[in-house]
Each structure stands twice: as structure tokens, then as C-alpha cells.
Design a protein around this motif. Structure first.
Motif, PDB file in Angstrom:
ATOM      1  N   LEU A  88       0.828  -1.204   0.000  1.00 32.51           N
ATOM      2  CA  LEU A  88       0.000   0.000   0.000  1.00 32.51           C
ATOM      3  C   LEU A  88       0.860   1.251   0.000  1.00 32.51           C
ATOM      4  CD1 LEU A  88      -2.823  -0.988   2.522  1.00 32.51           C
ATOM      5  CD2 LEU A  88      -2.802  -1.228   0.037  1.00 32.51           C
ATOM      6  N   ASP A  89       1.907   1.263   0.828  1.00 31.60           N
ATOM      7  CA  ASP A  89       2.699   2.473   1.020  1.00 31.60           C
ATOM      8  C   ASP A  89       4.088   2.389   0.404  1.00 31.60           C
ATOM      9  OD1 ASP A  89       3.713   0.590   2.706  1.00 31.60           O
ATOM     10  OD2 ASP A  89       3.453   1.737   4.551  1.00 31.60           O
TER      11      ASP A  89
ATOM     12  N   HIS B  56      -6.598   9.053  -5.118  1.00 35.11           N
ATOM     13  CA  HIS B  56      -7.601   9.226  -4.062  1.00 35.11           C
ATOM     14  C   HIS B  56      -8.998   8.882  -4.573  1.00 35.11           C
ATOM     15  CE1 HIS B  56      -8.858  11.891  -0.388  1.00 35.11           C
ATOM     16  NE2 HIS B  56      -9.563  10.791  -0.477  1.00 35.11           N
TER      17      HIS B  56
ATOM     18  N   LEU C 245      -9.332   5.115  -4.969  1.00 32.65           N
ATOM     19  CA  LEU C 245      -9.445   4.405  -3.698  1.00 32.65           C
ATOM     20  C   LEU C 245     -10.834   4.573  -3.091  1.00 32.65           C
ATOM     21  CD1 LEU C 245      -5.966   5.186  -2.094  1.00 32.65           C
ATOM     22  CD2 LEU C 245      -6.684   3.083  -3.251  1.00 32.65           C
TER      23      LEU C 245
ATOM     24  N   LEU D 140     -11.584   6.606   6.707  1.00 32.13           N
ATOM     25  CA  LEU D 140     -10.391   5.769   6.738  1.00 32.13           C
ATOM     26  C   LEU D 140      -9.686   5.800   5.387  1.00 32.13           C
ATOM     27  CD1 LEU D 140      -8.508   3.717   8.038  1.00 32.13           C
ATOM     28  CD2 LEU D 140     -10.151   1.918   7.466  1.00 32.13           C
ATOM     29  N   VAL D 141     -10.457   5.702   4.307  1.00 34.24           N
ATOM     30  CA  VAL D 141      -9.876   5.761   2.968  1.00 34.24           C
ATOM     31  C   VAL D 141      -9.201   7.115   2.746  1.00 34.24           C
ATOM     32  CG1 VAL D 141     -10.363   5.644   0.497  1.00 34.24           C
ATOM     33  CG2 VAL D 141     -11.583   4.137   2.076  1.00 34.24           C
TER      34      VAL D 141
ATOM     35  N   ALA E 274      -7.873   8.991   4.938  1.00 36.89           N
ATOM     36  CA  ALA E 274      -6.643   9.041   5.724  1.00 36.89           C
ATOM     37  C   ALA E 274      -5.522   8.247   5.050  1.00 36.89           C
ATOM     38  CB  ALA E 274      -6.903   8.510   7.130  1.00 36.89           C
ATOM     39  N   MET E 275      -5.876   7.158   4.363  1.00 35.51           N
ATOM     40  CA  MET E 275      -4.889   6.329   3.687  1.00 35.51           C
ATOM     41  C   MET E 275      -4.376   6.962   2.390  1.00 35.51           C
ATOM     42  SD  MET E 275      -6.816   2.649   3.929  1.00 35.51           S
ATOM     43  CE  MET E 275      -5.746   1.976   2.649  1.00 35.51           C
ATOM     44  N   ALA E 276      -5.240   7.703   1.719  1.00 32.73           N
ATOM     45  CA  ALA E 276      -4.986   8.131   0.343  1.00 32.73           C
ATOM     46  C   ALA E 276      -3.677   8.888   0.135  1.00 32.73           C
ATOM     47  CB  ALA E 276      -6.162   8.958  -0.162  1.00 32.73           C
TER      48      ALA E 276
ATOM     49  N   THR F 230      -0.769   8.492   1.248  1.00 32.78           N
ATOM     50  CA  THR F 230       0.443   7.668   1.260  1.00 32.78           C
ATOM     51  C   THR F 230       0.253   6.310   0.585  1.00 32.78           C
ATOM     52  OG1 THR F 230      -0.147   6.814   3.465  1.00 32.78           O
ATOM     53  CG2 THR F 230       1.307   8.736   3.376  1.00 32.78           C
ATOM     54  N   THR F 231      -0.874   6.104  -0.056  1.00 30.94           N
ATOM     55  CA  THR F 231      -1.143   4.818  -0.712  1.00 30.94           C
ATOM     56  C   THR F 231      -0.821   4.903  -2.192  1.00 30.94           C
ATOM     57  OG1 THR F 231      -2.875   4.210   0.864  1.00 30.94           O
ATOM     58  CG2 THR F 231      -2.930   3.126  -1.276  1.00 30.94           C
TER      59      THR F 231
END
Length: 302
Positions: free
Chosen positions: A184-185, A232, A235, A246-247, A249-251, A253-254
Motif C-alpha cells: 500500500l505504502d 484518491h 481508492l 479511513l480511505v 486518511a490512507m490516500a 500515502t497509498t
């Protein structure tokens, strides 16, 4: 290290002209220097059905390997799945690699009436065992003849296990030929640790060296500065089973968002880990990004 390209099967605009888009992508990947053409499975989503698509891409291509990343065996009858995959292997003249995974979405299990109690590594391994029996020509039913056709590849296609963790690796070392990983990262250290776990597990099982593949989402920077926003948006659409916050927050660095030159640096880092193949996952259905990567990274992906 080889590079594979994933079809844009999870894009929200795919079905504005889905057959044309998918065929254009398949032919562009096959015409380029890529090692494989990849596509994954979901049920409670608007992507194409995986085994139907397998037949189409087998006809649209002649060179690249066809890789499912991944199919969830618990969503299928194992005998029928074995027959379907053997047919795909025949139609592609032995170019099929199958990624299997337990699947992390309960809604996909519910969509096909599958038992959530089967969402386990042991059950996946059991079903893979049945499929291998079918591919070996064994009688797994009381039929007069065994279930066919035989796969083009003796014993069946190469099998990869979809994984992000060591527990899955240890369970699959007895039946899988390698990993269909995802990062992911883009963390080389974490990916390298998984590779070390796989090498040790395969050695303990006397299985030789595992095939080590990983994958990540990407968007190419065209000068507009919107590549990260493209990831983003993708995702948010793809990860619709997760809370939106949650998505979000991930976007940041994903996946990868940047220039082709920056992508080359990332790929070099994974090559240094001993990665056999990276599967790039698009976040747009624009086929020009396939051509751009093929043109500028040709010597790396050859």
C-alpha cells in the motif's frame, strides 16, 4: 525484474465503453514490453466477471502471461473453477498464472451465498487441492470420465497466493508457487521482510525458490498536479466497503503518484529486493498511460 500491467477493471467509468476499453488495454499490454496482463475479482462490485474476462483476454493477446490477482476459491465450486481455469489455460495456450486469496470482503461471500465460516486459509488450501486433482486427471466425482479439459500446462497453471502477511505465507508454502503481494505504502523494508519469510517457508517445505511478485496503485503526473487526487478518487471507489474517513486518511500515502522518472526509482528499489515482477494497478482507464510507461521504461520492463 519484470513488470506487469493490470486492466482498469475497477474503474467507475469502465462501462461507458467497456468492451472497447478492455480490448484496447489488452492489446496495448500485449504489444508492449510487459511480462503479464493482470486482473482481479470482486463480486459485489461493477467489475467484469473474472472467468468470462479470462476467455476474452486469451483471444485478444498472444504473448503476455494472464494473471488473476486474485480469485477467491471459496466463492466458487472448486470442480467448476478448475474446469474454467483449465479452459482459460488452453485458450491462452499455457499462458495462465492464477493468484488465489481468501478475500477480505464479507459482502462478496454474501453476494454468492458462500459460507463466511470458509473464509480461512485451510479451506482455500482444501479447494486448491481439489483443483489440482482435477488438473491431474483424477476422478473427483462418480462420473464416467474425469472432469476436463486438461490444462495446457502439465499439472495446472502456476499458482500465487495473495498476501500481505507472514501467516498466509506459511500456510501457502505447501501448495503455492509464489506470492501475489501488494504494497500500500511502497515500503521496500516491509516487502523485503515478507520475501524473506517466503524464502524461509518455501525452504522449510522443500519447495525451492518462491516466485516473488508485488503490486501497487499508480497515477502518472502529466504536469497538472492531479496524480495524487486521481489515486484518491480511485481508492474511494474501490475501497467502498471501508469507512470513507479511513480511505481519506490512507490516500495521501497509498500507491504511487508522480512522473515516469520517479516511478523508475521506485521500481529500482523493488528490483534490489529480489522482486521477480511488479504488477502496476491503474487508477484511470486512459490507455495512454500504458503506452507512456512502455515507451519510457521499455529497457527496464523488457
Amino acid at each position: 525484474m519484470q513488470i506487469g500491467m493490470t486492466l482498469p477493471v475497477m474503474e467507475p467509468d469502465l462501462w461507458s465503453d467497456g468492451p472497447t476499453v478492455l480490448e484496447e488495454w489488452a492489446r496495448a499490454i500485449d504489444d508492449g514490453p510487459f511480462a503479464s496482463l493482470c486482473f482481479g475479482e470482486r463480486m459485489a462490485f461493477d467489475n467484469p466477471e473474472t472467468l468470462t474476462l479470462l476467455g476474452a483476454v486469451a483471444a485478444w493477446t498472444s504473448r503476455v502471461r494472464l494473471v488473476t490477482t486474485v480469485i477467491v476459491p471459496q466463492l466458487h465450486d472448486p470442480v467448476l473453477l478448475a474446469k474454467s481455469l483449465a479452459t482459460g489455460d488452453q485458450l491462452s495456450r499455457g499462458r495462465l498464472t492464477v493468484g488465489f486469496g481468501v478475500g477480505g470482503r464479507e459482502e462478496d461471500y454474501r453476494a454468492v451465498g458462500a459460507d463466511l465460516a470458509d473464509q480461512r486459509m485451510a479451506e482455500m488450501a482444501r479447494r486448491v487441492g481439489v483443483m489440482k486433482q482435477v488438473w491431474a486427471g483424477e476422478h473427483v466425482t462418480d462420473s464416467v470420465r474425469p472432469v476436463g479439459p486438461p490444462p495446457a500446462q502439465r499439472g495446472g497453471p502456476e499458482l500465487l497466493v495473495g498476501t500481505m502477511g507472514p501467516r498466509t505465507i506459511r500456510h501457502a508454502a505447501s501448495w503455492a508457487d509464489g506470492l501475489a503481494g501488494v504494497t500500500l505504502d511502497l515500503d521496500p523494508e516491509a516487502t523485503g521482510a515478507l520475501y524473506d519469510e517466503a524464502r524461509a517457508a518455501w525452504a522449510d517445505a522443500a519447495r525451492g525458490e518462491p516466485r516473488l511478485t508485488t503490486s501497487f496503485w499508480f497515477a502518472l503526473d502529466d504536469g497538472s498536479g492531479e496524480a495524487r487526487e486521481q489515486v484518491h478518487r480511485h481508492l474511494r471507489h474501490y475501497m467502498n466497503w471501508l469507512p470513507e474517513q479511513l480511505v481519506d486518511a490512507m490516500a495521501p500515502t497509498t500507491g504511487f503518484a508522480g512522473t515516469v522518472e520517479e516511478l523508475r526509482v521506485v521500481l529500482d528499489r523493488f528490483a534490489q529486493l529480489g522482486t521477480d515482477e511488479v504488477h502496476l494497478i491503474p487508477t484511470s482507464s486512459d490507455v495512454t498511460q500504458v503506452e507512456q510507461i512502455a515507451e519510457q521504461l521499455g529497457e527496464l520492463v523488457a
